[in-house]
Design an enzyme around this catalytic site. Structure first.
Site, PDB file in Angstrom:
ATOM      1  CE  LYS A  71      -1.208  -3.184  12.343  1.00  0.00           C
ATOM      2  NZ  LYS A  71      -1.008  -3.979  13.560  1.00  0.00           N
ATOM      3  CB  THR A  73       8.412  -4.969  10.440  1.00  0.00           C
ATOM      4  OG1 THR A  73       8.648  -4.798  11.829  1.00  0.00           O
ATOM      5  CG2 THR A  73       9.719  -5.308   9.755  1.00  0.00           C
ATOM      6  NE  ARG A  94      -1.460   3.120  15.464  1.00  0.00           N
ATOM      7  CZ  ARG A  94      -1.867   2.189  16.307  1.00  0.00           C
ATOM      8  NH1 ARG A  94      -2.765   2.485  17.234  1.00  0.00           N
ATOM      9  NH2 ARG A  94      -1.404   0.960  16.237  1.00  0.00           N
ATOM     10  CE  LYS A 105       2.144  -2.822  20.256  1.00  0.00           C
ATOM     11  NZ  LYS A 105       3.151  -2.022  19.564  1.00  0.00           N
ATOM     12  CB  ALA A 271      -6.240  -0.180  17.272  1.00  0.00           C
ATOM     13  CG  PHE A 299      -4.895  -4.032  18.088  1.00  0.00           C
ATOM     14  CD1 PHE A 299      -3.666  -4.368  18.644  1.00  0.00           C
ATOM     15  CD2 PHE A 299      -5.722  -3.184  18.803  1.00  0.00           C
ATOM     16  CE1 PHE A 299      -3.280  -3.865  19.889  1.00  0.00           C
ATOM     17  CE2 PHE A 299      -5.342  -2.680  20.044  1.00  0.00           C
ATOM     18  CZ  PHE A 299      -4.124  -3.025  20.583  1.00  0.00           C
ATOM     19  CG  PHE A 379       9.473 -15.217  12.066  1.00  0.00           C
ATOM     20  CD1 PHE A 379       9.938 -14.903  13.341  1.00  0.00           C
ATOM     21  CD2 PHE A 379       8.474 -14.425  11.516  1.00  0.00           C
ATOM     22  CE1 PHE A 379       9.402 -13.838  14.052  1.00  0.00           C
ATOM     23  CE2 PHE A 379       7.940 -13.366  12.216  1.00  0.00           C
ATOM     24  CZ  PHE A 379       8.404 -13.069  13.492  1.00  0.00           C
ATOM     25  CD1 TRP A 407      12.685  -7.719  11.662  1.00  0.00           C
ATOM     26  CD2 TRP A 407      14.447  -9.011  11.224  1.00  0.00           C
ATOM     27  NE1 TRP A 407      13.477  -7.751  12.801  1.00  0.00           N
ATOM     28  CE2 TRP A 407      14.569  -8.538  12.553  1.00  0.00           C
ATOM     29  CE3 TRP A 407      15.450  -9.853  10.712  1.00  0.00           C
ATOM     30  CZ2 TRP A 407      15.640  -8.867  13.377  1.00  0.00           C
ATOM     31  CZ3 TRP A 407      16.528 -10.179  11.539  1.00  0.00           C
ATOM     32  CH2 TRP A 407      16.608  -9.693  12.858  1.00  0.00           C
TER      33      TRP A 407
END
Length: 554
Positions: A71, A73, A94, A105, A271, A299, A379, A407
């Site tokens: 998210k 990215t 954030r 994480k 969140a 999230f 991906f 990406w």
């Protein structure tokens, strides 16, 4: 293939004053913290009042899985892409918590060629905002104990002191502790929360200026007297000193993407225990300075987006124009029952089952009157057949799917998404409205979220919880929005129930009144406000090389 940190180090970063100048922020309004990060001064922000707002775009996601969704990215890639197609854009994110950086994480600055930089500095101490928030939080805790020690003029019942301590680190051993041993006061059972779960963090992120910040801090409830009335931060005269500690932290931070575009990174509330969005101050500033502002909420859409709409937008008067729902083929297959070890295999059946999770999030975004578009974060193992299956499913719901390669390719890989977002905004279809009204009783607000967003059949709470809500209702807090704290992995309170379950039960274990932040928290299931470290924490691999560069941070 280069790692994220190698890509970040290879970039040529512009002086932060040059980045600020892209939004016409004058040098005198920029307070540098080194060469590549800075704060924007309050007087300049005040001067922006009266300007027309730009268009606000929310980036949210399907339910998160260990397979990853990207998210942040995607938020960065979309912001870069908007700039590439000639739009004046800004990104609002954030600040990362250090706890997850050293835990499991990892950081929160994007990845690949869609990053904000300097990555290692942002993920660690940054400009010291989290340290200031922790200091303000713990000053209040010290003043609570000190007040009781010196006679307790407020008649605070030590058994009903609800103000814990905070630190920005994962440390399970501090979840429950006893203080004041050794004759240093009245021994009290308390504990630590991670800084991002502190109400001070939520207060900072919802405040509009220093005066509002102090008023909100003053309204924080630290405990209750023996007669049941609340004792506030202002009652202990701690609000002024806490504001002093937070004076600089209240100013938004500006950094840049790898492509040299401006990013506001400010605040970082959880969140689930809080509202999971960057600060109102930063978002409002960006809207005055850019034509398009891309922000994210933590999230999946059932948590971050719902709180963004029902808490942040409601309180700040924001009107989002579009929402991007990020999904990956991998996560969709995992929601459809595929094992994590098998996600690189073509599995159309699992993918189609997992699409139900994406569909639920699409439906939920529409409940708020905001048009949505799906961004597939690509991906390398994704197949054309899998991508076509997701597109066909979304088409049945009247939503477009755009394949994104930010990406690998940076902003160029998200230009199609940027153009489609601009078209959606230009159509003017957004008719944003929160899910429930202010006048609805607190328990009915919780039931509304559980039934309409989670598709639960019922909400269950014991008599003590219901009595507490009724008391807060009677005391004048019934107008506040609710913040549902539950697992991020499922629409239910059971993290193992993936996909789009219905007919389940939401049990409210505990409720907390965040009077300063201005919402009521409903804790559902086994939510922790102080995470622990995994068996092999990421900290084991982090160090500094001979050249003074940080290694192992991801």
């Amino acid at each position: 293939m280069l790692s994220d940190i190698e890509i970040a180090r290879a970039a040529r970063l512009a002086p932060i004053a040059d980045i600020a100048a892209k939004l016409d922020i004058p040098p005198e309004a920029v307070s540098p913290y080194g060469a590549h990060k800075a704060k924007i001064g309050a007087p300049f922000l005040k001067s922006l009042e009266g300007r027309k707002d730009g268009k606000l775009i929310l980036v949210t996601a399907m339910s998160p899985t260990p397979a990853g969704e990207g998210k942040t990215t995607t938020t960065i890639g979309l912001g870069d892409a908007l700039s590439r197609i000639g739009k004046r854009a800004a990104i609002c994110l954030r600040e990362p918590s250090m706890g997850p950086c050293f835990g499991q994480k990892g950081g929160a600055t994007g990845g690949g060629h869609a990053q904000v930089v300097p990555m290692d500095e942002i993920n660690l101490h940054f400009t010291g905002d989290f340290h200031a928030i922790g200091a303000a939080h713990n000053l209040l805790a010290a003043m609570v104990d000190n007040h009781v020690y010196w006679g307790n003029a407020q008649d605070l019942d030590p058994r009903r002191n609800v103000w814990r301590r905070a630190m920005d680190m994962n440390d399970r051993s501090l979840r429950q502790i006893v203080t004041s041993l050794g004759g240093n006061g009245l021994p009290t059972e308390t504990g630590f929360d991670i800084t991002v779960a502190s109400e001070v963090m939520a207060v900072l992120c919802l405040a509009t200026d220093l005066a509002d910040l102090r008023a909100r801090l003053g309204a924080i409830i630290v405990g209750y007297r023996r007669d049941g009335t609340a004792v506030t931060c202002a009652d202990l005269k701690a609000d002024g000193a806490m504001t002093a500690l937070l004076k600089d932290a209240a100013q938004p931070n500006i950094v840049q993407t790898l492509e040299g575009n401006p990013v506001f990174i400010h605040g970082g509330p959880f969140a689930n225990i809080a509202h999971g969005c960057n600060s109102v101050i930063a978002t409002r500033a960006a809207l005055k300075l850019a034509d398009y502002v891309v922000t994210e909420a933590g999230f999946g859409a059932d948590l971050g987006a719902e709180k963004f709409f029902d808490i942040k937008c409601r309180k700040a008067g924001l009107t989002p124009k579009a929402a991007v729902i990020v999904a990956t083929i991998r996560s969709l297959k995992m929601n459809g029952g595929a094992a994590k070890s098998a996600l690189e295999r073509d599995d159309i059946a699992a993918l189609r089952r997992g699409c139900e999770n994406l569909g639920r999030h699409i439906e939920n975004i529409r409940l708020f009157g905001v048009p949505a578009i799906v961004a597939i974060n690509h991906f390398v193992h994704d197949t054309p057949a899998e991508i076509a299956a997701v597109s066909a499913y979304a088409e049945t719901l009247g939503v477009e799917v755009v394949l994104c390669r930010h990406w690998a390719d940076g902003g160029a890989g998200a230009e199609d998404l940027a153009r489609r977002v601009v078209e959606i905004v230009a159509r003017g279809e957004a008719q944003f409205a929160p899910l429930y009204g202010d006048d609805l009783p607190l328990i009915e607000k919780m039931e509304t979220v559980a039934r309409r967003i989670y598709r639960a059949d019922r909400v269950v709470a014991d008599r003590a919880v219901l009595n507490r809500l009724a008391r807060w209702q009677a005391e004048g807090f019934g107008h506040l929005p609710v913040c549902m704290a539950k697992t991020q992995y499922s629409f239910t309170t059971d993290p193992a129930l993936l996909g789009a379950p219905t007919g389940h039960e939401v049990r409210i274990r505990e409720v907390r009144l965040a009077a300063g932040a201005g919402f009521v928290v409903a804790i559902c299931g086994d939510i922790l406000t102080m995470p622990g470290l995994p068996r092999h924490p990421a900290a084991e691999n982090i160090g500094v090389d001979a050249g003074g560069e940080i290694t192992g941070l991801f």
